[in-house]
Scaffold this active site. Sequence first.
Site, mmCIF file in Angstrom:
data_model
loop_
_atom_site.group_PDB
_atom_site.id
_atom_site.type_symbol
_atom_site.label_atom_id
_atom_site.label_comp_id
_atom_site.label_asym_id
_atom_site.label_seq_id
_atom_site.Cartn_x
_atom_site.Cartn_y
_atom_site.Cartn_z
ATOM 1 N N ASP A 140 0.784 -1.441 0.137
ATOM 2 C CA ASP A 140 0.102 0.017 -0.122
ATOM 3 C C ASP A 140 0.909 1.398 -0.076
ATOM 4 N N CYS A 163 -13.365 -7.745 -18.615
ATOM 5 C CA CYS A 163 -14.767 -7.276 -18.435
ATOM 6 C C CYS A 163 -15.655 -7.175 -19.291
ATOM 7 N N CYS A 174 -19.627 -5.748 -20.101
ATOM 8 C CA CYS A 174 -20.205 -5.750 -18.733
ATOM 9 C C CYS A 174 -19.865 -4.336 -18.193
ATOM 10 N N CYS A 203 -20.487 -2.529 -12.573
ATOM 11 C CA CYS A 203 -20.086 -1.799 -11.404
ATOM 12 C C CYS A 203 -20.460 -0.132 -11.586
ATOM 13 N N CYS A 217 -22.573 1.695 -8.758
ATOM 14 C CA CYS A 217 -22.035 2.599 -7.815
ATOM 15 C C CYS A 217 -22.899 3.942 -7.506
ATOM 16 N N CYS A 224 -16.307 0.578 1.227
ATOM 17 C CA CYS A 224 -17.451 0.383 0.254
ATOM 18 C C CYS A 224 -17.147 -0.914 -0.721
ATOM 19 N N CYS A 232 -19.053 -1.907 -5.864
ATOM 20 C CA CYS A 232 -18.759 -2.386 -7.304
ATOM 21 C C CYS A 232 -18.062 -3.599 -7.412
ATOM 22 N N CYS A 240 -19.785 -7.656 -9.072
ATOM 23 C CA CYS A 240 -18.988 -7.979 -10.123
ATOM 24 C C CYS A 240 -19.270 -9.666 -10.410
HETATM 25 C C1 B12 Z 1 -5.390 5.552 -3.101
HETATM 26 C C2 B12 Z 1 -6.051 4.218 -3.047
HETATM 27 C C3 B12 Z 1 -7.389 4.412 -2.724
HETATM 28 C C4 B12 Z 1 -8.346 5.625 -3.099
HETATM 29 C C5 B12 Z 1 -8.223 5.611 -4.598
HETATM 30 C C6 B12 Z 1 -8.673 4.366 -5.471
HETATM 31 C C7 B12 Z 1 -8.240 4.170 -6.822
HETATM 32 N N1 B12 Z 1 -8.959 3.817 -7.578
HETATM 33 O O1 B12 Z 1 -7.395 4.996 -7.174
HETATM 34 C C8 B12 Z 1 -9.764 5.011 -2.369
HETATM 35 C C9 B12 Z 1 -9.612 5.397 -0.861
HETATM 36 C C10 B12 Z 1 -11.089 5.569 -3.131
HETATM 37 C C11 B12 Z 1 -9.438 3.398 -2.277
HETATM 38 C C12 B12 Z 1 -10.517 2.603 -2.408
HETATM 39 C C13 B12 Z 1 -10.299 1.080 -2.069
HETATM 40 N N2 B12 Z 1 -9.196 0.655 -2.436
HETATM 41 CO CO1 B12 Z 1 -7.508 1.299 -2.218
HETATM 42 N N3 B12 Z 1 -5.474 1.971 -2.365
HETATM 43 C C14 B12 Z 1 -5.236 3.282 -2.880
HETATM 44 C C15 B12 Z 1 -3.726 3.225 -3.298
HETATM 45 C C16 B12 Z 1 -3.078 3.524 -1.910
HETATM 46 C C17 B12 Z 1 -3.121 4.096 -4.350
HETATM 47 C C18 B12 Z 1 -4.006 3.862 -5.812
HETATM 48 C C19 B12 Z 1 -3.499 4.756 -6.700
HETATM 49 O O2 B12 Z 1 -2.428 5.217 -6.722
HETATM 50 N N4 B12 Z 1 -4.618 5.226 -7.485
HETATM 51 C C20 B12 Z 1 -4.281 6.175 -8.465
HETATM 52 C C21 B12 Z 1 -5.112 5.730 -9.923
HETATM 53 C C22 B12 Z 1 -4.926 6.673 -10.838
HETATM 54 O O3 B12 Z 1 -4.938 4.642 -9.905
HETATM 55 P P1 B12 Z 1 -6.495 3.542 -10.302
HETATM 56 O O4 B12 Z 1 -7.499 3.907 -10.193
HETATM 57 O O5 B12 Z 1 -5.828 2.085 -10.123
HETATM 58 O O6 B12 Z 1 -6.026 3.757 -12.032
HETATM 59 C C23 B12 Z 1 -5.236 3.024 -12.776
HETATM 60 C C24 B12 Z 1 -6.125 2.303 -13.792
HETATM 61 O O7 B12 Z 1 -7.578 2.539 -13.743
HETATM 62 C C25 B12 Z 1 -5.442 2.498 -15.181
HETATM 63 N N5 B12 Z 1 -6.207 2.215 -16.427
HETATM 64 C C26 B12 Z 1 -6.147 0.859 -16.586
HETATM 65 N N6 B12 Z 1 -6.785 0.608 -17.909
HETATM 66 C C27 B12 Z 1 -7.424 2.114 -18.119
HETATM 67 C C28 B12 Z 1 -7.994 2.335 -19.524
HETATM 68 C C29 B12 Z 1 -8.374 3.747 -19.597
HETATM 69 C C30 B12 Z 1 -9.078 4.346 -20.631
HETATM 70 C C31 B12 Z 1 -8.070 4.802 -18.441
HETATM 71 C C32 B12 Z 1 -8.316 5.940 -18.508
HETATM 72 C C33 B12 Z 1 -7.204 4.225 -17.417
HETATM 73 C C34 B12 Z 1 -6.776 2.938 -17.172
HETATM 74 O O8 B12 Z 1 -5.000 3.790 -15.018
HETATM 75 C C35 B12 Z 1 -4.682 4.123 -13.775
HETATM 76 C C36 B12 Z 1 -2.992 4.290 -13.543
HETATM 77 O O9 B12 Z 1 -2.675 5.557 -13.751
HETATM 78 C C37 B12 Z 1 -3.520 1.555 -3.399
HETATM 79 C C38 B12 Z 1 -2.155 0.925 -3.000
HETATM 80 C C39 B12 Z 1 -1.061 1.364 -3.986
HETATM 81 N N7 B12 Z 1 0.022 1.784 -3.424
HETATM 82 O O10 B12 Z 1 -1.220 1.151 -5.417
HETATM 83 C C40 B12 Z 1 -4.799 0.785 -2.666
HETATM 84 C C41 B12 Z 1 -5.401 -0.388 -3.337
HETATM 85 C C42 B12 Z 1 -5.774 0.105 -4.616
HETATM 86 N N8 B12 Z 1 -6.813 -0.406 -2.538
HETATM 87 C C43 B12 Z 1 -6.847 -1.485 -2.348
HETATM 88 C C44 B12 Z 1 -8.482 -1.678 -1.953
HETATM 89 C C45 B12 Z 1 -8.573 -3.058 -1.420
HETATM 90 C C46 B12 Z 1 -9.420 -1.015 -1.752
HETATM 91 C C47 B12 Z 1 -10.856 -0.858 -1.332
HETATM 92 C C48 B12 Z 1 -11.551 -2.223 -1.878
HETATM 93 C C49 B12 Z 1 -11.169 -0.666 -0.123
HETATM 94 C C50 B12 Z 1 -12.785 -0.652 0.608
HETATM 95 N N9 B12 Z 1 -13.357 -1.610 0.221
HETATM 96 O O11 B12 Z 1 -12.999 0.369 0.777
HETATM 97 C C51 B12 Z 1 -11.624 0.189 -2.327
HETATM 98 C C52 B12 Z 1 -11.760 -0.094 -3.591
HETATM 99 C C53 B12 Z 1 -12.161 1.064 -4.322
HETATM 100 C C54 B12 Z 1 -12.193 0.990 -5.925
HETATM 101 N N10 B12 Z 1 -13.051 0.847 -6.778
HETATM 102 O O12 B12 Z 1 -10.867 1.115 -6.230
HETATM 103 C C55 B12 Z 1 -6.226 -2.649 -2.918
HETATM 104 C C56 B12 Z 1 -6.712 -3.051 -4.259
HETATM 105 C C57 B12 Z 1 -6.757 -4.785 -4.707
HETATM 106 C C58 B12 Z 1 -7.097 -5.034 -5.724
HETATM 107 N N11 B12 Z 1 -7.946 -6.205 -5.840
HETATM 108 O O13 B12 Z 1 -7.564 -4.299 -6.791
HETATM 109 C C59 B12 Z 1 -4.759 -1.652 -3.046
HETATM 110 C C60 B12 Z 1 -3.904 -2.107 -4.090
HETATM 111 C C61 B12 Z 1 -4.111 -1.794 -1.601
HETATM 112 C C62 B12 Z 1 -3.511 -3.060 -1.703
HETATM 113 N N12 B12 Z 1 -2.270 -3.138 -1.081
HETATM 114 O O14 B12 Z 1 -4.230 -4.289 -1.472
HETATM 115 N N13 B12 Z 1 -8.078 3.143 -2.540
HETATM 116 S S1 SF4 Z 2 -18.615 -5.589 -12.812
HETATM 117 FE FE1 SF4 Z 2 -16.804 -6.553 -12.893
HETATM 118 S S2 SF4 Z 2 -16.581 -7.579 -14.903
HETATM 119 FE FE2 SF4 Z 2 -18.279 -5.950 -14.904
HETATM 120 S S3 SF4 Z 2 -17.296 -4.103 -15.784
HETATM 121 FE FE3 SF4 Z 2 -17.117 -4.074 -13.658
HETATM 122 S S4 SF4 Z 2 -15.283 -4.865 -12.890
HETATM 123 FE FE4 SF4 Z 2 -15.604 -5.525 -15.054
HETATM 124 S S1 SF4 Z 3 -16.296 1.458 -3.641
HETATM 125 FE FE1 SF4 Z 3 -18.390 2.092 -3.651
HETATM 126 S S2 SF4 Z 3 -18.542 4.224 -4.175
HETATM 127 FE FE2 SF4 Z 3 -16.362 3.519 -4.448
HETATM 128 S S3 SF4 Z 3 -16.490 3.059 -6.824
HETATM 129 FE FE3 SF4 Z 3 -16.886 1.231 -5.724
HETATM 130 S S4 SF4 Z 3 -19.253 1.347 -5.443
HETATM 131 FE FE4 SF4 Z 3 -18.608 3.415 -6.065
#
Ligand code: B12
Ligand code: SF4
Ligand code: SF4
Length: 339
Positions: free
Chosen positions: A146, A200, A203, A206, A210, A253, A256, A260
């Site tokens: 993390d 995906c 589908c 998610c 949300c 939360c 999403c 899935c």
């Molecule tokens: C900040 C953070 C959060 C933030 C932001 C989440 C996010 N999506 O970024 C918040 C607080 C919202 C959060 C929530 C959660 N988190 Co969190 N979080 C982190 C953390 C510390 C950094 C993530 C980061 O850098 N985000 C930056 C954005 C830009 O990254 P991203 O959304 O993943 O986006 C990438 C992809 O989408 C990608 N991408 C891929 N294909 C495509 C295609 C297109 C067209 C585009 C535009 C982009 C794209 O581009 C982006 C990279 O630049 C990581 C640990 C780490 N050091 O990585 C844990 C981590 C991601 N979290 C984790 C978890 C478990 C959660 C939660 C499930 C916890 C919960 N139940 O509340 C939720 C899930 C919410 C969700 N749907 O993501 C796990 C995920 C495990 C997994 N199976 O994926 C991690 C890896 C921690 C760990 N070590 O296990 N988290």
């Molecule tokens: S619900 Fe799961 S399989 Fe469907 S679009 Fe979202 S991440 Fe992909």
């Molecule tokens: S964790 Fe909950 S609020 Fe965040 S993107 Fe997923 S469904 Fe939406």
Amino acid sequence: MASPINHVKEIVKRAALACGFDLVGIAPAADAPEHENFPEWIAAGHAGEMKYLEARDEQGGLKRSSLARVAPWARSVIVCAINYNTENPYSTQVNDADRGWISRYAWSREDYHDAVLRRVKQVEAALREAVRDESEPAVTTRSYVDTGPLVERIYAKYAGVGWIGKNTCIINQKKGSWLFLGVILTSIELAPDLPAPDRCGTCTRCIEACPTDAILAPYQLDSNRCIAYLTIEKRGSIAEDLRAGMGRHVFGCDICQDVCPWNRKAPASTAPEFNPRPGLVNPALDWLAEMRSGLRRNVAIAMGNSGDREFLPLLDKLAADEDESVSESARWAKAKLLT
Ligand code: B12
Ligand code: SF4
Ligand code: SF4
């Protein structure tokens, strides 16, 4: 005969599985196309108040946009994943407004950072020992769960652990997405695995499910709207237009991921640490109201969303809370229950 370095890879993988990880793979430390999205995501303000994600190097480049900025010595990233799922219902399967919802990842007996890092450190030790045995030059390694300056999910994809779903979570075809990740950066180059293909398809469940419309488009999450961010990271008051969508969520939360299809048959974890602590699955809101202030603010909002006026006396108490974000949320909740 296997090359010494492939031999090291085998040892590392065996060590990871022996430590209890469900999945392990090797990604190159190189930049991937997904890194290009990171600066745009930051510039759009989608990191909210999580300023650490915006950390920059001396040249002004975003540290998380390239490993070369923070660990130029790294050649490979070992990505380990552990399943934390348990045989308990999904948030979408229970609908008791008088109870709050704590997300699945936070039910465990031990903080997941500790439970995962302890295992990652064992894998790191096995790697260092294997390299010493192979008379390789000195190896540099760093382990993170993390907190490292990298977007772990990108490396998880290229290590073949799973694909990045439209909800932005790493999903494995067999295990689903209830996975914690741990990474080891290493200066030795190990043969990379193949990236996991995106399954995906068409589908969009998610995105549709949300409740706060935080998934703006496939793979693009705005933290400012995400309930996980609002309930855990966001300090102070929560914007009123997002409160109804928070429903009964008080910590994190799962929606999403609950909806899935790849989680429909997700297996349960074998790691004892992830057995839920008693009381944390679907806890009563009045019990939660006694907790620390961040949680009390979220509990007040969940009470407002419950439609149950029996919470009014408790909300009166919370309205007198010394923490302004709690008292203000309680006043909002009372007004909501009374209209
Ligand atoms: C900040 C953070 C959060 C933030 C932001 C989440 C996010 N999506 O970024 C918040 C607080 C919202 C959060 C929530 C959660 N988190 Co969190 N979080 C982190 C953390 C510390 C950094 C993530 C980061 O850098 N985000 C930056 C954005 C830009 O990254 P991203 O959304 O993943 O986006 C990438 C992809 O989408 C990608 N991408 C891929 N294909 C495509 C295609 C297109 C067209 C585009 C535009 C982009 C794209 O581009 C982006 C990279 O630049 C990581 C640990 C780490 N050091 O990585 C844990 C981590 C991601 N979290 C984790 C978890 C478990 C959660 C939660 C499930 C916890 C919960 N139940 O509340 C939720 C899930 C919410 C969700 N749907 O993501 C796990 C995920 C495990 C997994 N199976 O994926 C991690 C890896 C921690 C760990 N070590 O296990 N988290
Ligand atoms: S619900 Fe799961 S399989 Fe469907 S679009 Fe979202 S991440 Fe992909
Ligand atoms: S964790 Fe909950 S609020 Fe965040 S993107 Fe997923 S469904 Fe939406």
